[in-house]
Design an enzyme around this catalytic site. Structure first.
Site, PDB file in Angstrom:
ATOM      1  N   CYS A  99       0.440  -1.518  -0.211  1.00 12.51           N
ATOM      2  CA  CYS A  99      -0.180  -0.001   0.510  1.00 12.51           C
ATOM      3  C   CYS A  99       0.696   1.028   0.102  1.00 12.51           C
ATOM      4  O   CYS A  99       0.201   2.559  -0.038  1.00 12.51           O
ATOM      5  CB  CYS A  99      -0.985   0.139   1.312  1.00 12.51           C
ATOM      6  SG  CYS A  99      -2.160  -1.825   1.253  1.00 12.51           S
ATOM      7  N   HIS A 116      -6.248   1.775   5.298  1.00 12.53           N
ATOM      8  CA  HIS A 116      -6.720   0.779   3.917  1.00 12.53           C
ATOM      9  C   HIS A 116      -7.646  -0.034   4.892  1.00 12.53           C
ATOM     10  O   HIS A 116      -6.699  -0.899   5.764  1.00 12.53           O
ATOM     11  CB  HIS A 116      -5.360   0.021   3.524  1.00 12.53           C
ATOM     12  CG  HIS A 116      -6.072  -0.685   2.557  1.00 12.53           C
ATOM     13  ND1 HIS A 116      -7.321  -0.775   1.174  1.00 12.53           N
ATOM     14  CD2 HIS A 116      -5.903  -2.057   2.061  1.00 12.53           C
ATOM     15  CE1 HIS A 116      -7.150  -1.612   0.543  1.00 12.53           C
ATOM     16  NE2 HIS A 116      -6.491  -2.307   0.711  1.00 12.53           N
ATOM     17  N   HIS A 118     -10.459  -3.430   4.460  1.00 16.15           N
ATOM     18  CA  HIS A 118     -11.107  -4.885   3.733  1.00 16.15           C
ATOM     19  C   HIS A 118     -12.489  -5.335   3.843  1.00 16.15           C
ATOM     20  O   HIS A 118     -13.266  -5.925   4.541  1.00 16.15           O
ATOM     21  CB  HIS A 118     -10.360  -5.971   3.238  1.00 16.15           C
ATOM     22  CG  HIS A 118      -8.906  -5.767   2.715  1.00 16.15           C
ATOM     23  ND1 HIS A 118      -8.048  -6.863   2.626  1.00 16.15           N
ATOM     24  CD2 HIS A 118      -8.299  -4.924   2.452  1.00 16.15           C
ATOM     25  CE1 HIS A 118      -7.001  -6.689   1.591  1.00 16.15           C
ATOM     26  NE2 HIS A 118      -7.233  -5.427   1.605  1.00 16.15           N
ATOM     27  N   GLU A 145     -27.877  11.088   9.388  1.00 15.19           N
ATOM     28  CA  GLU A 145     -26.561  11.690  10.265  1.00 15.19           C
ATOM     29  C   GLU A 145     -25.494  12.040  10.463  1.00 15.19           C
ATOM     30  O   GLU A 145     -24.399  12.736  10.286  1.00 15.19           O
ATOM     31  CB  GLU A 145     -27.687  11.921  11.484  1.00 15.19           C
ATOM     32  CG  GLU A 145     -27.268  12.196  12.907  1.00 15.19           C
ATOM     33  CD  GLU A 145     -27.319  14.100  12.677  1.00 15.19           C
ATOM     34  OE1 GLU A 145     -26.882  14.812  13.122  1.00 15.19           O
ATOM     35  OE2 GLU A 145     -28.538  14.446  12.297  1.00 15.19           O
ATOM     36  N   HIS A 201     -12.995  -5.108  -3.141  1.00 17.47           N
ATOM     37  CA  HIS A 201     -11.447  -4.831  -2.601  1.00 17.47           C
ATOM     38  C   HIS A 201     -11.593  -4.047  -0.997  1.00 17.47           C
ATOM     39  O   HIS A 201     -11.252  -4.949  -0.521  1.00 17.47           O
ATOM     40  CB  HIS A 201     -10.358  -4.407  -3.268  1.00 17.47           C
ATOM     41  CG  HIS A 201      -8.865  -4.581  -2.575  1.00 17.47           C
ATOM     42  ND1 HIS A 201      -7.425  -4.031  -3.696  1.00 17.47           N
ATOM     43  CD2 HIS A 201      -8.589  -4.412  -1.847  1.00 17.47           C
ATOM     44  CE1 HIS A 201      -6.810  -4.461  -2.998  1.00 17.47           C
ATOM     45  NE2 HIS A 201      -7.091  -4.027  -1.361  1.00 17.47           N
TER      46      HIS A 201
END
Length: 240
Positions: A99, A116, A118, A145, A201
């Protein structure tokens, strides 16, 4: 790795301060694991502090990460090629996160933390959007809200109840790093966004600091779960 000095600069990840990035990343990953966001070694987190980038390693059970597992980059650093990245601490026998260039893209936009996950809810909304709007569609929701937990854009305050939140979606690739160009293109097309969904993903979420990135990630996941349930009940995401 010529920038790594004798001793591997272990002092960069040794601190009794719970707010130190090397302590925050393991704590965040444990929290995310409890939500089911980073199971099976997936997902990750990165924090920028001054001229250092702290990154969770790849291929490690996220709930078991320890400070000594954290990679440290000098910042700024090139995204490509990987060999040009300025690592100043690299844990032995661990691999840098795939990443990394995507995290760096967020930091180039002024982020202080990038996450990140999943998340299953994130994945599901990308599939629902594709079915309902086609591959070019983005996720949209209004009159909820929790939207107030998402910024309108840098220096523009927070979104309001009547605003329509839009999150771009990019297509997945076989290798994580290959998402970078699409992520950057989505950032250009949606300059006020603090998140990009990746179809089938997960999601990348960033914030000005760790607390904002975390709470924005939580707010978005709430909205994605709600959106899936709304769709199941035949309720529109955007109120006309």
């Amino acid at each position: 790795m010529s920038d790594i000095k004798d001793g591997n600069n272990d002092h960069l990840v040794e601190s009794d301060d719970p707010e130190h990035p090397a302590n925050l990343i393991p704590a965040l990953c444990r929290n995310f694991y409890s939500h089911g966001w980073v199971t099976g070694t997936g997902g990750g987190a990165s924090i920028k502090r001054d001229n250092h980038i702290f990154i969770a390693p790849s291929g490690v059970q996220k709930e078991l990460i320890q400070p000594h597992n954290i990679f440290v980059l000098s910042y700024p650093t090139p995204k490509y090629p990987p060999s040009a990245r300025q690592y100043i601490r690299k844990p032995l026998k661990l691999n840098p996160s795939a990443c990394t260039p995507l995290f760096l893209a967020a930091f180039e936009r002024g982020a202080g933390c990038c996450i990140h996950t999943h998340s299953q809810w994130a994945v599901l909304v990308t599939l629902l959007v594709e079915r309902e709007k086609g591959p070019e569609g983005c996720f949209e929701i209004s009159n909820i809200e929790q939207i107030k937990g998402i910024p309108r854009g840098k220096g523009k305050g927070m979104m309001g109840f009547y605003d329509t939140l839009k999150i771009p979606i990019i297509e997945n690739t076989a290798f994580e790093e290959d998402l970078t160009q699409s992520l950057e293109e989505a950032m250009e097309m949606y300059p006020d966004t603090y998140a990009v969904l990746v179809r089938r993903h997960g999601i990348y979420v960033w914030g000005d600091d760790v607390a904002k990135a975390k709470t924005q990630c939580e707010s978005l996941d709430y909205l994605f779960q709600l959106a899936v349930e709304m769709h199941r009940l035949g309720l529109p995401w955007v109120k006309s």
